[in-house]
Scaffold this motif. Structure first.
Motif, PDB file in Angstrom:
ATOM      1  N   LYS A  15       0.788  -1.227   0.045  1.00 27.15           N
ATOM      2  CA  LYS A  15       0.131  -0.132  -0.119  1.00 27.15           C
ATOM      3  C   LYS A  15       0.262   0.990  -0.334  1.00 27.15           C
ATOM      4  O   LYS A  15       1.665   1.382   0.938  1.00 27.15           O
ATOM      5  N   VAL A  57      -2.334  -1.236  -3.496  1.00 29.17           N
ATOM      6  CA  VAL A  57      -3.290  -0.510  -2.799  1.00 29.17           C
ATOM      7  C   VAL A  57      -2.413   1.048  -2.684  1.00 29.17           C
ATOM      8  O   VAL A  57      -1.777   1.349  -2.686  1.00 29.17           O
ATOM      9  N   SER A  98      -3.781   5.458  -2.037  1.00 25.69           N
ATOM     10  CA  SER A  98      -4.036   6.859  -1.009  1.00 25.69           C
ATOM     11  C   SER A  98      -4.458   7.207  -3.026  1.00 25.69           C
ATOM     12  O   SER A  98      -4.037   7.281  -3.763  1.00 25.69           O
ATOM     13  N   SER A 108     -14.440  10.123  -3.100  1.00 27.52           N
ATOM     14  CA  SER A 108     -13.275   8.708  -2.935  1.00 27.52           C
ATOM     15  C   SER A 108     -13.034   8.548  -4.236  1.00 27.52           C
ATOM     16  O   SER A 108     -12.216   8.195  -4.844  1.00 27.52           O
ATOM     17  N   GLU A 112      -9.526   8.445  -4.594  1.00 25.82           N
ATOM     18  CA  GLU A 112      -8.350   6.973  -5.038  1.00 25.82           C
ATOM     19  C   GLU A 112      -8.614   6.416  -6.275  1.00 25.82           C
ATOM     20  O   GLU A 112      -7.748   5.469  -7.064  1.00 25.82           O
ATOM     21  N   GLY A 130      -8.146   2.675  -1.794  1.00 23.17           N
ATOM     22  CA  GLY A 130      -8.204   2.720  -1.090  1.00 23.17           C
ATOM     23  C   GLY A 130      -9.197   3.071  -0.781  1.00 23.17           C
ATOM     24  O   GLY A 130      -9.652   4.127  -1.187  1.00 23.17           O
ATOM     25  N   PHE A 131      -9.550   2.814   0.515  1.00 21.43           N
ATOM     26  CA  PHE A 131     -10.531   4.085   1.126  1.00 21.43           C
ATOM     27  C   PHE A 131     -12.114   4.198   1.790  1.00 21.43           C
ATOM     28  O   PHE A 131     -12.280   5.104   1.941  1.00 21.43           O
ATOM     29  N   SER A 159      -7.350   4.051   3.715  1.00 24.65           N
ATOM     30  CA  SER A 159      -6.578   2.777   2.817  1.00 24.65           C
ATOM     31  C   SER A 159      -5.533   2.151   3.576  1.00 24.65           C
ATOM     32  O   SER A 159      -5.632   1.082   3.046  1.00 24.65           O
ATOM     33  N   THR A 166      -7.573  -0.534   4.016  1.00 25.04           N
ATOM     34  CA  THR A 166      -8.019  -0.803   2.918  1.00 25.04           C
ATOM     35  C   THR A 166      -7.263  -2.219   2.766  1.00 25.04           C
ATOM     36  O   THR A 166      -7.491  -3.592   2.393  1.00 25.04           O
TER      37      THR A 166
END
Ligand code: ASP
Length: 434
Positions: free
Chosen positions: A6, A35, A37, A112, A115, A168-169, A186, A189
């Motif tokens: 991530k 993943v 952000s 969202s 992301e 993520g998120f 995130s 996630t």
């Protein structure tokens, strides 16, 4: 062997950072699930995409002109596309989002998109499949994650594509509407995906060298912790150390999946490893954390120690006002209830009145308390730690107002006057950690 990797917003702030991410991902074939952000700040005067989206939403909601904000947002994504020469038509994604902008657009959905769009760019750059988090992270209508369904979907996507980029998120309710996790989510996630695929490692890449042994705003260049247990991290985060989202450890902890916190700008540095059991015994104290603004209700009554149920009655009063209790240091006929000052702003006098009336006790309030947590798994069953702490603070003329240590001996909490807060951290760091 599989790794979930991530990257936080600062690792994704511009084309140069994207290039670092690509190098990191490509340097280890185990990094198959990435993943991201949303694009973060390029420098301290910059604005995170997530914050811009929240501002955009407020403009839309209150009918304030929003063109400038939209242009800022658009430029950030288009610049990265151009600088990296990506093929993905991000301008089309932006155009269709522009058409959706109106007074009633859902805040979760709009925010969202930070992301979502970042993941689109990253998937194009890495050549990994973009998989929308709304099709993986499933929420029940009570706001809790449906792990059974999420796991099925994650496993299916992984077996279908093998290499994926996931924003993520956020996730989605059963009806498909988007739900955000809390800020910084995130991290969570990544942790959920790591759990669902039962991977061997969850890597979390940021712009710091790892979890620091003390707050860098107070201690100059504190060292990074090499190894820390989930439990120790929980203690430090609870007391204010914030590198990872607080919820990050829960999904992976039960499967004992280690989390490696690493620095995108210094990838060869091993960073901090977070796991269930750590073998490293070289440090007795793992780290310090602390917070100001606690208050202590000091409750005294003669022969209280013979009155069965006295403590329960007192705590019931705090429960009645929905005040969560942090610590209860006690003497024979006296004890203190330590709570966060913000939690009693509106009810402190009511609590005092009730405590006096229902317990027949004397009650005084000390609203000048800062708490410092000395955390270390290696402190358990080792003598002399408290001695060193008191000696250190004594030399600095810092008076300890309260002391609490749990049975796990993982954590010693020291209460001092707020004016001594920084001095306490500095002297403990210098004498016990540095
Ligand atoms: N972009 C979101 C935030 O700024 C989530 C995250 O970065 O984890 O909170």
């Amino acid at each position: 062997m599989l790794v979930v990797t991530k990257f936080g917003g600062s690792s994704l702030s511009c084309a140069t950072q994207f290039a670092k991410v690509k190098k990191i991902v490509e340097s280890d074939a185990k990094r198959k699930i990435v993943v991201v952000s949303a694009l973060g700040k390029r420098d301290s005067s910059d604005t995170k995409i997530t914050d811009l989206l929240y501002i955009l939403h407020a403009h839309l909601k209150y009918g304030v002109p929003y063109e400038d904000i939209w242009e800022m947002l658009k430029t950030r994504f288009l610049t990265i596309k151009e600088e990296l020469g990506l093929h993905h038509a991000i301008e089309e994604d932006l155009e269709s989002l522009k058409k959706e902008l109106n007074k009633t657009i859902s805040e979760d959905y709009l925010v969202s998109r930070g992301e979502y769009l970042t993941a689109k760019l990253m998937s194009s750059y890495l050549g990994y499949q973009f998989v929308d988090a709304k099709d993986l992270i499933c929420f029940n209508y009570d706001g809790k994650i449906d792990y059974n369904l999420t796991e099925k979907k994650v496993r299916l996507a992984f077996s279908e594509y093998g290499i994926l980029v996931v924003p993520g998120f956020y996730g989605a309710y059963p009806n498909g509407s988007i739900k955000l996790l809390s800020r910084g989510g995130s991290d969570v996630t990544g942790s959920i995906l790591a759990k669902c695929l039962n991977v061997s490692l969850y890597e979390n890449w940021t712009d710091v060298p790892g979890i620091l042994a003390a707050d860098p705003r107070i201690i100059d260049h504190p060292k990074a912790i090499k190894e820390i247990t989930y439990e120790e991290l929980r203690e430090l985060s609870y007391m204010g150390a914030n590198v990872l989202h607080e919820e990050t450890v829960f999904p992976v902890q039960s499967l004992n999946i280690p989390i490696n916190l690493k620095n995108t700008n210094d990838p060869d540095n091993p960073g901090t490893l977070i796991k269930n059991v750590c073998d490293d015994t070289s440090e007795i104290i793992t780290g310090l954390a602390g917070k100001k603004e606690f208050v202590s209700f000091n409750i005294t009554k003669d022969h209280m120690s013979n009155e069965v149920g006295f403590l329960r009655k007192a705590l019931t009063i705090f429960e009645k006002y929905h005040v969560s209790v942090d610590h209860i240091p006690s003497g024979i006929d006296t004890f203190s209830v330590i709570v966060s000052a913000t939690n009693i702003e509106k009810c402190q006098y009511e609590i005092i009145t009730d405590l006096k009336a229902e317990l027949g006790a004397e009650v005084s309030l000390d609203s000048d308390i800062a708490l410092v947590a000395v955390v270390g798994r290696n402190m358990a069953r080792r003598s002399g730690i408290c001695g060193s702490i008191f000696e250190t603070l004594g030399k600095e003329n810092i008076s300890v107002k309260l002391l609490a240590q749990g049975p796990s001996e993982l954590n010693i909490i020291i209460g001092v006057s707020q004016k001594d807060y920084e001095g306490t951290l500095k002297s403990l760091y210098k004498n016990l950690i540095a």
